[in-house]
Design a protein around this motif. Structure first.
Motif, PDB file in Angstrom:
ATOM      1  N   PRO A 130      -1.426  -4.127   4.627  1.00  0.00           N
ATOM      2  CA  PRO A 130      -0.680  -4.494   5.754  1.00  0.00           C
ATOM      3  C   PRO A 130      -1.353  -4.728   7.012  1.00  0.00           C
ATOM      4  N   GLU A 131      -2.313  -4.249   7.498  1.00  0.00           N
ATOM      5  CA  GLU A 131      -3.402  -4.438   8.560  1.00  0.00           C
ATOM      6  C   GLU A 131      -3.951  -5.789   8.625  1.00  0.00           C
ATOM      7  N   LEU A 132      -4.337  -6.238   7.290  1.00  0.00           N
ATOM      8  CA  LEU A 132      -4.743  -7.703   7.332  1.00  0.00           C
ATOM      9  C   LEU A 132      -3.778  -8.754   7.503  1.00  0.00           C
ATOM     10  N   LEU A 133      -2.620  -8.686   7.440  1.00  0.00           N
ATOM     11  CA  LEU A 133      -1.678  -9.725   7.511  1.00  0.00           C
ATOM     12  C   LEU A 133      -1.560 -10.048   8.751  1.00  0.00           C
ATOM     13  N   PRO A 134      -0.729 -11.451   9.097  1.00  0.00           N
ATOM     14  CA  PRO A 134      -0.504 -11.667  10.144  1.00  0.00           C
ATOM     15  C   PRO A 134       0.378 -10.951  11.043  1.00  0.00           C
ATOM     16  N   ARG A 135       0.485 -10.615  12.514  1.00  0.00           N
ATOM     17  CA  ARG A 135       0.877  -9.717  13.207  1.00  0.00           C
ATOM     18  C   ARG A 135       2.382  -9.443  12.817  1.00  0.00           C
ATOM     19  N   GLU A 136       3.341 -10.622  12.833  1.00  0.00           N
ATOM     20  CA  GLU A 136       4.844 -10.497  12.557  1.00  0.00           C
ATOM     21  C   GLU A 136       5.048  -9.937  11.147  1.00  0.00           C
ATOM     22  N   LEU A 137       4.404 -10.292  10.245  1.00  0.00           N
ATOM     23  CA  LEU A 137       4.494 -10.017   8.707  1.00  0.00           C
ATOM     24  C   LEU A 137       4.065  -8.653   8.669  1.00  0.00           C
ATOM     25  N   SER A 138       2.911  -8.176   9.446  1.00  0.00           N
ATOM     26  CA  SER A 138       2.499  -6.874   9.172  1.00  0.00           C
ATOM     27  C   SER A 138       3.587  -5.827   9.908  1.00  0.00           C
ATOM     28  N   LEU A 139       3.934  -6.154  10.924  1.00  0.00           N
ATOM     29  CA  LEU A 139       5.054  -5.245  11.471  1.00  0.00           C
ATOM     30  C   LEU A 139       6.183  -5.181  10.485  1.00  0.00           C
ATOM     31  N   TRP A 140       6.710  -6.165   9.891  1.00  0.00           N
ATOM     32  CA  TRP A 140       7.941  -6.360   8.956  1.00  0.00           C
ATOM     33  C   TRP A 140       7.604  -5.195   7.899  1.00  0.00           C
ATOM     34  N   VAL A 141       6.393  -5.619   7.189  1.00  0.00           N
ATOM     35  CA  VAL A 141       5.974  -4.786   6.054  1.00  0.00           C
ATOM     36  C   VAL A 141       5.957  -3.289   6.345  1.00  0.00           C
ATOM     37  N   LYS A 142       5.402  -3.102   7.728  1.00  0.00           N
ATOM     38  CA  LYS A 142       5.404  -1.564   8.151  1.00  0.00           C
ATOM     39  C   LYS A 142       6.559  -0.991   8.384  1.00  0.00           C
ATOM     40  N   GLN A 143       7.518  -1.585   9.003  1.00  0.00           N
ATOM     41  CA  GLN A 143       8.547  -1.171   9.407  1.00  0.00           C
ATOM     42  C   GLN A 143      10.125  -1.416   8.480  1.00  0.00           C
ATOM     43  N   ASP A 144      10.101  -2.936   8.071  1.00  0.00           N
ATOM     44  CA  ASP A 144      11.225  -2.970   7.672  1.00  0.00           C
ATOM     45  C   ASP A 144      11.271  -3.492   6.223  1.00  0.00           C
ATOM     46  N   MET A 145      10.169  -3.469   5.538  1.00  0.00           N
ATOM     47  CA  MET A 145      10.491  -3.910   4.183  1.00  0.00           C
ATOM     48  C   MET A 145      11.021  -2.905   3.533  1.00  0.00           C
ATOM     49  N   PRO A 146      12.262  -3.344   2.570  1.00  0.00           N
ATOM     50  CA  PRO A 146      12.955  -2.405   1.632  1.00  0.00           C
ATOM     51  C   PRO A 146      12.221  -1.914   0.703  1.00  0.00           C
ATOM     52  N   ALA A 147      12.507  -0.783   0.186  1.00  0.00           N
ATOM     53  CA  ALA A 147      11.512  -0.083  -0.916  1.00  0.00           C
ATOM     54  C   ALA A 147      10.064  -0.101  -0.789  1.00  0.00           C
ATOM     55  N   LYS A 148       9.586   0.039   0.329  1.00  0.00           N
ATOM     56  CA  LYS A 148       8.097  -0.295   0.443  1.00  0.00           C
ATOM     57  C   LYS A 148       7.278   0.509  -0.688  1.00  0.00           C
ATOM     58  N   GLU A 149       7.504   1.589  -0.701  1.00  0.00           N
ATOM     59  CA  GLU A 149       6.664   2.525  -1.556  1.00  0.00           C
ATOM     60  C   GLU A 149       6.814   1.795  -2.842  1.00  0.00           C
ATOM     61  N   PHE A 150       7.994   1.677  -3.221  1.00  0.00           N
ATOM     62  CA  PHE A 150       8.247   0.822  -4.672  1.00  0.00           C
ATOM     63  C   PHE A 150       7.474  -0.491  -4.847  1.00  0.00           C
ATOM     64  N   VAL A 151       7.771  -1.377  -4.038  1.00  0.00           N
ATOM     65  CA  VAL A 151       6.872  -2.710  -4.186  1.00  0.00           C
ATOM     66  C   VAL A 151       5.485  -2.605  -3.901  1.00  0.00           C
ATOM     67  N   THR A 152       4.660  -1.567  -3.220  1.00  0.00           N
ATOM     68  CA  THR A 152       3.521  -1.539  -3.126  1.00  0.00           C
ATOM     69  C   THR A 152       2.883  -0.769  -4.293  1.00  0.00           C
ATOM     70  N   ALA A 153       3.610   0.208  -4.744  1.00  0.00           N
ATOM     71  CA  ALA A 153       3.157   0.808  -6.047  1.00  0.00           C
ATOM     72  C   ALA A 153       3.005  -0.091  -7.375  1.00  0.00           C
ATOM     73  N   THR A 154       4.243  -0.927  -7.450  1.00  0.00           N
ATOM     74  CA  THR A 154       4.499  -1.803  -8.512  1.00  0.00           C
ATOM     75  C   THR A 154       3.411  -2.744  -8.557  1.00  0.00           C
ATOM     76  N   LEU A 155       3.322  -3.453  -7.302  1.00  0.00           N
ATOM     77  CA  LEU A 155       2.115  -4.583  -7.250  1.00  0.00           C
ATOM     78  C   LEU A 155       0.877  -3.984  -7.656  1.00  0.00           C
TER      79      LEU A 155
END
Lengths: 221, 242
Positions: B89-114
């Motif tokens: 998430p730190e390597l993404l463009p600023r806006e996307l990075s913020l979205w991933v860190k704060q608003d992405m739904p089911a963040k743990e699930f998406v990350t773990a599955t990927l």
């Protein structure tokens, strides 16, 4: 956006990481030697003509292979203090767990190795008057071990990677050391990348070594 | 050994909540299944691609396939989880990075599955490569001589046969995916292992908890094994030994 990396934290963390790496290596070596010894005994039990022994060994191996390693680590961390009546600590618990867990995997490799030795050799050894123990020790096991050396080493690389799972019980291995430093200096990104590079370098080099060895140890029949 | 057994613990309510411990484990099983199954689909798709690339004979493509495999095979899964969760998430463009860190739904699930999908894809790639290499060379040559493009040759001739050859190692890899999904507890996915640790701390009935969860993992392994056996039977080419 590449964050401004702070490489000073990497330098400052080195002594701490070294201690962690030493524990990871110790765990790998203890579990490897213990696992190969116990695994060979398991393999002999699985190939034994005594049915109860054979079934017990098969049950042990199949059970451990069906459960995630993290669960096994948690199991032993819970059960060992109950059995011994006193806390043993995360590090000792990890050493015992990995030895017993890896025995199941090394055991299956050794079983394949023993079966790879032509049956005529066992018959010949017994015909020469060697006892079961002697024929195993002098004829079968040395060849089985040599045939399986590349696989045993590949399993050891997997084992080294799996030692990072002691995270579940908080033992201080390489990954834990990196995580703690990352938190202390508030630089987790640098530390996770650095520790990934260390794991990669070690595992990649070892796997290359195994590939070379594979070509050299093949027995010419 | 003095331990107070309490098998009714599963029907009891958790501390400070209305659900029972059985509810926790059921939710955990759901996340484990979802994570492992989605990761398996990612792994099959990317693993087949990477494995096939390694056999194309084109140095650039084969090199890309080899790099893929070495990259995901030589770093522990747990470390890869942390990399995807904390570093990517730190390597993404600023806006996307913020979205991933704060608003992405089911963040743990998406990350773990990927992460689990990519990790497993490297192992599948090796098996696919072995499967393709086990085929007689004449098959590829015949397909190309008939005028098939390389892509057609892979999708109609080589891959359908290679995947059938490697179905046994694929089965054990499928079972491994369920086991490996347990590592996702470390980034906070509330799957079985996470729930087991939580229930053990909350109820202090560790042995019952771990026995139940171990049984559920066994169940996953058996179901995965049977499902693959079914697929193996369904996809068998009539007249071939199996």
């Amino acid at each position: 956006m590449l964050p401004n990396l702070d490489l000073e934290v990497v330098g400052a963390s080195l002594p701490f990481l070294w201690t962690g790496l030493l524990f990871s290596l110790k765990l790998t070596l203890v579990a490897m030697s213990g696992g190969i010894v116990c695994g060979t005994l398991l393999a002999l039990a699985r190939l034994s003509s005594i049915a109860p022994l054979r079934n017990a060994a098969a049950a042990y191996v199949n059970t451990l292979r069906a459960i995630p390693l993290v669960m096994v680590i948690l199991w032993f961390f819970l059960v060992i203090p109950l059995l011994t009546g006193k806390p043993v600590g995360a590090e000792n618990s990890a050493l015992i767990t990995f030895t017993l867990f890896e025995a199941a995997f090394y055991g299956e490799i050794m079983r394949a190795g023993i079966q790879s030795v032509p049956r005529g050799q066992v018959a010949a050894a017994r015909a020469l008057g060697l006892t079961y123990a002697q024929s195993m020790r002098h004829v079968v096991l040395p060849q089985a071990f040599r045939n399986m050396l590349p696989l045993l080493l590949t399993q050891t690389i997997i084992l080294f990677q799996d030692t990072s799972l002691v995270y579940a019980i908080g033992a201080k291995d390489l990954l834990k050391a990196a995580e703690v430093t990352g938190k202390n200096y508030n630089r987790p990104v640098e530390m996770y990348v650095f520790v990934a590079l260390i794991y990669f370098a070690i595992c990649f080099a070892l796997s290359r070594l195994v590939r070379r060895l594979q070509a050299r140890v093949a027995i010419v029949r | 050994m003095n331990y107070h057994w309490n098998w009714h613990i599963f029907a009891q309510q958790v501390q400070g909540g209305s659900e029972t411990y059985a509810d926790w484990l059921a939710a955990g099983l759901g996340w484990t299944l979802a994570c492992a199954l989605c990761a398996w689909l990612i792994a099959l798709a990317l693993g087949t691609l990477a494995g096939a690339l390694r056999t194309t004979g084109n140095r650039v493509l084969a090199g890309a396939g080899a790099t893929w495999v070495e990259l995901f095979r030589n770093v522990p899964l747990l470390v890869q989880m942390f990399l995807w969760f904390f570093v990517v998430p730190e390597l993404l463009p600023r806006e996307l990075s913020l979205w991933v860190k704060q608003d992405m739904p089911a963040k743990e699930f998406v990350t773990a599955t990927l992460c689990l999908g990519l990790f497993t894809s490297a192992r599948i790639a090796e098996q696919v490569r072995a499967g393709i290499q086990a085929l007689p060379r004449g098959q590829r040559e015949a397909a190309l001589a008939l005028g098939l493009t390389t892509l057609q040759c892979y999708s109609h001739i080589l891959l359908p046969r290679a995947l059938r050859i490697i179905i046994a190692p694929l089965t054990s890899e499928f079972m491994n995916t369920f086991k490996n999904s347990s590592v996702a507890f470390a980034i906070g996915l509330m799957e079985l292992t996470f729930q087991a640790r939580q229930m053990q701390e909350d109820s202090e009935q560790g042995i019952e908890t771990y026995l139940a969860v171990t049984l559920l993992y066994f169940l996953c392994a058996i179901i995965a094994n049977r499902a693959m056996a079914l697929i193996e039977a369904r996809t068998r080419v009539p007249g071939t030994p199996g």
